[in-house]
Design a protein around this motif. Structure first.
Motif, PDB file in Angstrom:
ATOM      1  N   THR A   1    -100.188  30.440  -5.598  1.00 58.98           N
ATOM      2  CA  THR A   1     -98.752  30.578  -5.326  1.00 58.98           C
ATOM      3  C   THR A   1     -98.356  29.901  -4.026  1.00 58.98           C
ATOM      4  N   ALA A   2     -99.179  30.037  -2.993  1.00 63.86           N
ATOM      5  CA  ALA A   2     -98.849  29.430  -1.701  1.00 63.86           C
ATOM      6  C   ALA A   2     -98.771  27.911  -1.805  1.00 63.86           C
ATOM      7  N   VAL A   3     -99.719  27.308  -2.517  1.00 68.01           N
ATOM      8  CA  VAL A   3     -99.730  25.849  -2.660  1.00 68.01           C
ATOM      9  C   VAL A   3     -98.548  25.372  -3.493  1.00 68.01           C
ATOM     10  N   LEU A   4     -98.254  26.061  -4.580  1.00 70.37           N
ATOM     11  CA  LEU A   4     -97.142  25.650  -5.436  1.00 70.37           C
ATOM     12  C   LEU A   4     -95.801  25.818  -4.722  1.00 70.37           C
ATOM     13  N   ASP A   5     -95.660  26.872  -3.920  1.00 72.38           N
ATOM     14  CA  ASP A   5     -94.418  27.035  -3.153  1.00 72.38           C
ATOM     15  C   ASP A   5     -94.260  25.900  -2.139  1.00 72.38           C
ATOM     16  N   GLY A   6     -95.350  25.531  -1.490  1.00 71.43           N
ATOM     17  CA  GLY A   6     -95.284  24.401  -0.572  1.00 71.43           C
ATOM     18  C   GLY A   6     -94.972  23.096  -1.280  1.00 71.43           C
ATOM     19  N   LEU A   7     -95.518  22.922  -2.486  1.00 75.10           N
ATOM     20  CA  LEU A   7     -95.226  21.713  -3.258  1.00 75.10           C
ATOM     21  C   LEU A   7     -93.752  21.655  -3.651  1.00 75.10           C
ATOM     22  N   LEU A   8     -93.186  22.763  -4.068  1.00 75.67           N
ATOM     23  CA  LEU A   8     -91.766  22.790  -4.426  1.00 75.67           C
ATOM     24  C   LEU A   8     -90.880  22.458  -3.232  1.00 75.67           C
ATOM     25  N   LEU A   9     -91.224  23.000  -2.060  1.00 73.38           N
ATOM     26  CA  LEU A   9     -90.432  22.681  -0.872  1.00 73.38           C
ATOM     27  C   LEU A   9     -90.567  21.206  -0.511  1.00 73.38           C
ATOM     28  N   THR A  10     -91.759  20.649  -0.684  1.00 73.40           N
ATOM     29  CA  THR A  10     -91.954  19.220  -0.412  1.00 73.40           C
ATOM     30  C   THR A  10     -91.107  18.364  -1.348  1.00 73.40           C
ATOM     31  N   LEU A  11     -91.091  18.709  -2.632  1.00 72.10           N
ATOM     32  CA  LEU A  11     -90.288  17.951  -3.599  1.00 72.10           C
ATOM     33  C   LEU A  11     -88.800  18.094  -3.301  1.00 72.10           C
ATOM     34  N   TRP A  12     -88.375  19.318  -2.975  1.00 71.70           N
ATOM     35  CA  TRP A  12     -86.950  19.527  -2.645  1.00 71.70           C
ATOM     36  C   TRP A  12     -86.566  18.745  -1.402  1.00 71.70           C
ATOM     37  N   LEU A  13     -87.416  18.775  -0.388  1.00 68.76           N
ATOM     38  CA  LEU A  13     -87.119  18.061   0.852  1.00 68.76           C
ATOM     39  C   LEU A  13     -87.078  16.554   0.612  1.00 68.76           C
ATOM     40  N   THR A  14     -87.976  16.047  -0.216  1.00 69.22           N
ATOM     41  CA  THR A  14     -87.977  14.615  -0.532  1.00 69.22           C
ATOM     42  C   THR A  14     -86.697  14.200  -1.242  1.00 69.22           C
ATOM     43  N   GLY A  15     -86.309  14.966  -2.269  1.00 72.28           N
ATOM     44  CA  GLY A  15     -85.093  14.626  -3.007  1.00 72.28           C
ATOM     45  C   GLY A  15     -83.851  14.722  -2.151  1.00 72.28           C
ATOM     46  N   ALA A  16     -83.751  15.777  -1.325  1.00 67.30           N
ATOM     47  CA  ALA A  16     -82.566  15.942  -0.480  1.00 67.30           C
ATOM     48  C   ALA A  16     -82.462  14.834   0.557  1.00 67.30           C
TER      49      ALA A  16
ATOM     50  N   LEU B   1    -102.271  26.894   6.413  1.00 65.62           N
ATOM     51  CA  LEU B   1    -102.291  28.343   6.565  1.00 65.62           C
ATOM     52  C   LEU B   1    -103.477  28.958   5.829  1.00 65.62           C
ATOM     53  N   VAL B   2    -103.824  28.385   4.675  1.00 66.20           N
ATOM     54  CA  VAL B   2    -104.935  28.933   3.895  1.00 66.20           C
ATOM     55  C   VAL B   2    -106.265  28.639   4.575  1.00 66.20           C
ATOM     56  N   TYR B   3    -106.490  27.376   4.978  1.00 66.29           N
ATOM     57  CA  TYR B   3    -107.808  27.074   5.541  1.00 66.29           C
ATOM     58  C   TYR B   3    -107.976  27.605   6.964  1.00 66.29           C
ATOM     59  N   ASN B   4    -106.868  27.991   7.626  1.00 64.67           N
ATOM     60  CA  ASN B   4    -107.013  28.675   8.906  1.00 64.67           C
ATOM     61  C   ASN B   4    -107.566  30.082   8.728  1.00 64.67           C
ATOM     62  N   GLN B   5    -107.425  30.623   7.518  1.00 63.08           N
ATOM     63  CA  GLN B   5    -107.961  31.955   7.231  1.00 63.08           C
ATOM     64  C   GLN B   5    -109.345  31.889   6.596  1.00 63.08           C
ATOM     65  N   THR B   6    -109.562  30.881   5.727  1.00 61.12           N
ATOM     66  CA  THR B   6    -110.836  30.794   5.009  1.00 61.12           C
ATOM     67  C   THR B   6    -111.824  29.815   5.641  1.00 61.12           C
ATOM     68  N   TYR B   7    -111.366  28.958   6.551  1.00 62.93           N
ATOM     69  CA  TYR B   7    -112.195  27.942   7.200  1.00 62.93           C
ATOM     70  C   TYR B   7    -112.795  26.947   6.199  1.00 62.93           C
TER      71      TYR B   7
END
Length: 337
Positions: A75-90, A257-263
């Motif tokens: 979910t975290a990766v897909l949410d980041g991907l959606l924001l990236t796509l939205w930011l690119t289009g805008a 954010l994920v790899y800062n927790q899982t290394y």
């Protein structure tokens, strides 16, 4: 007196030269394509190197492909991907909406408008995007409040800058202003690529400047604009990763954010890389078909699509039916044309 026996030896070669060439080729040699062993050897070496590289990537346990598969659709990766796509289009949409008037200003005969358009492009192309983003992120230090009202008079509406410009809005504003400078140059170059005779013909027909620009110049300029705009779109998609310095939860920041927790740095970076490669590939396919659409009228035949090229290659590899003449051959020469 000349006898028939004296004529026969001298006329025989003439009869042989005048012998018609039949479908089987007659006496002419068969024309074959030139052999290129060096090209085949280079292809074999290149494929061998590619196979070794792919083998080293797939079989290397340090890449941790099981971790990549586990986090690829979280979910975290897909949410980041959606924001990236939205930011690119805008950013692309707003950048070109601002870049088109800037391009018109640069092409204007008014020296004031032309100078202002040139100054905008000069400033925003001369400073790095990261510097611009950090500047807009700290704009509250220069302008704590923004007001709407009469200049040097009462203010009807006042807003604090800190509450107005958050990280995401700062990223949109900064990237849009930066992108507009490049979009203006892309549009200006496309307009200049159209032959001036098109504009003169439109003026002879009594068309106004705005209608000429909208109906005649822009459609023809799109053939030059679309390839560069497609490159800008792909560059903007990858450039959105820079907003991670503002703590905007784009694809790269979400992975961080994920790899800062899982290394697990390498596999999480591979997750972001694969998503960027996948989205960029889709955009590249879309760019190809948009370019093909605007190429109509510039050539008698549109270039074949990749699917059509593949179908043609498969058809060429099939053996021809018995009795049929292979394509690209001349039966009178007994070989290739």
């Amino acid at each position: 007196m000349v006898t028939p026996a004296d004529v026969t030896p001298t006329t025989a070669p003439a009869r042989k030269l005048l012998k018609p060439v039949g479908p089987t080729g007659g006496d002419l040699p068969r024309i074959v394509p030139r052999r290129r062993p060096g090209r085949w050897a280079a292809s074999v070496v290149a494929l061998l190197v590619l196979a070794l590289v792919l083998d080293s990537v797939v079989r290397n346990d340090a890449f941790q492909w099981d971790v990549v598969g586990r986090y690829f659709t979280t979910t975290a990766v897909l949410d980041g991907l959606l924001l990236t796509l939205w930011l690119t289009g805008a950013v692309m949409a707003l950048g070109f909406l601002l870049g088109i008037p800037l391009a018109v200003m640069r092409l204007s005969g008014n020296p004031v408008l032309s100078s202002l358009g040139w100054g905008y492009v000069w400033i925003f192309r001369s400073t790095p995007l990261l510097v611009q983003l950090l500047f807009w992120f700290n704009i509250g230090a220069l302008y704590p409040t923004l007001g709407l009202g009469i200049p040097y008079g009462p203010q009807f509406l006042t807003v604090e800058t800190v509450n107005l410009l958050g990280p995401t809005l700062t990223a949109v504003v900064g990237m849009t202003l930066h992108e507009a400078a490049y979009a203006a140059e892309v549009v200006r170059g496309g307009i200049l690529s159209v032959d001036s005779g098109q504009t003169e013909a439109a003026q002879a027909l009594g068309l106004g400047k705005l209608r000429t620009l909208r109906r005649i110049v822009i459609p023809q300029a799109m053939r030059s604009i679309v390839p560069t705009a497609g490159n800008m779109l792909i560059g903007t998609l990858k450039g959105t990763s820079i907003v991670s310095v503002l703590a905007v939860h784009d694809l790269l920041y979400s992975v961080q954010l994920v790899y800062n927790q899982t290394y697990q740095v390498i596999p999480l970076l591979l997750v972001a890389t694969l998503w960027y490669v996948g989205v960029t590939s889709v955009l590249g396919v879309g760019q190809y078909y948009v370019e093909r659409h605007y190429a109509r009228g510039s050539a008698r035949r549109l270039p074949p699509t990749p699917v059509a090229r593949l179908r043609a290659r498969v058809t060429a590899l099939r053996p021809p039916p018995r009795g049929a003449t292979p394509a690209g051959t001349d039966p009178r020469l007994g070989g290739d044309r």
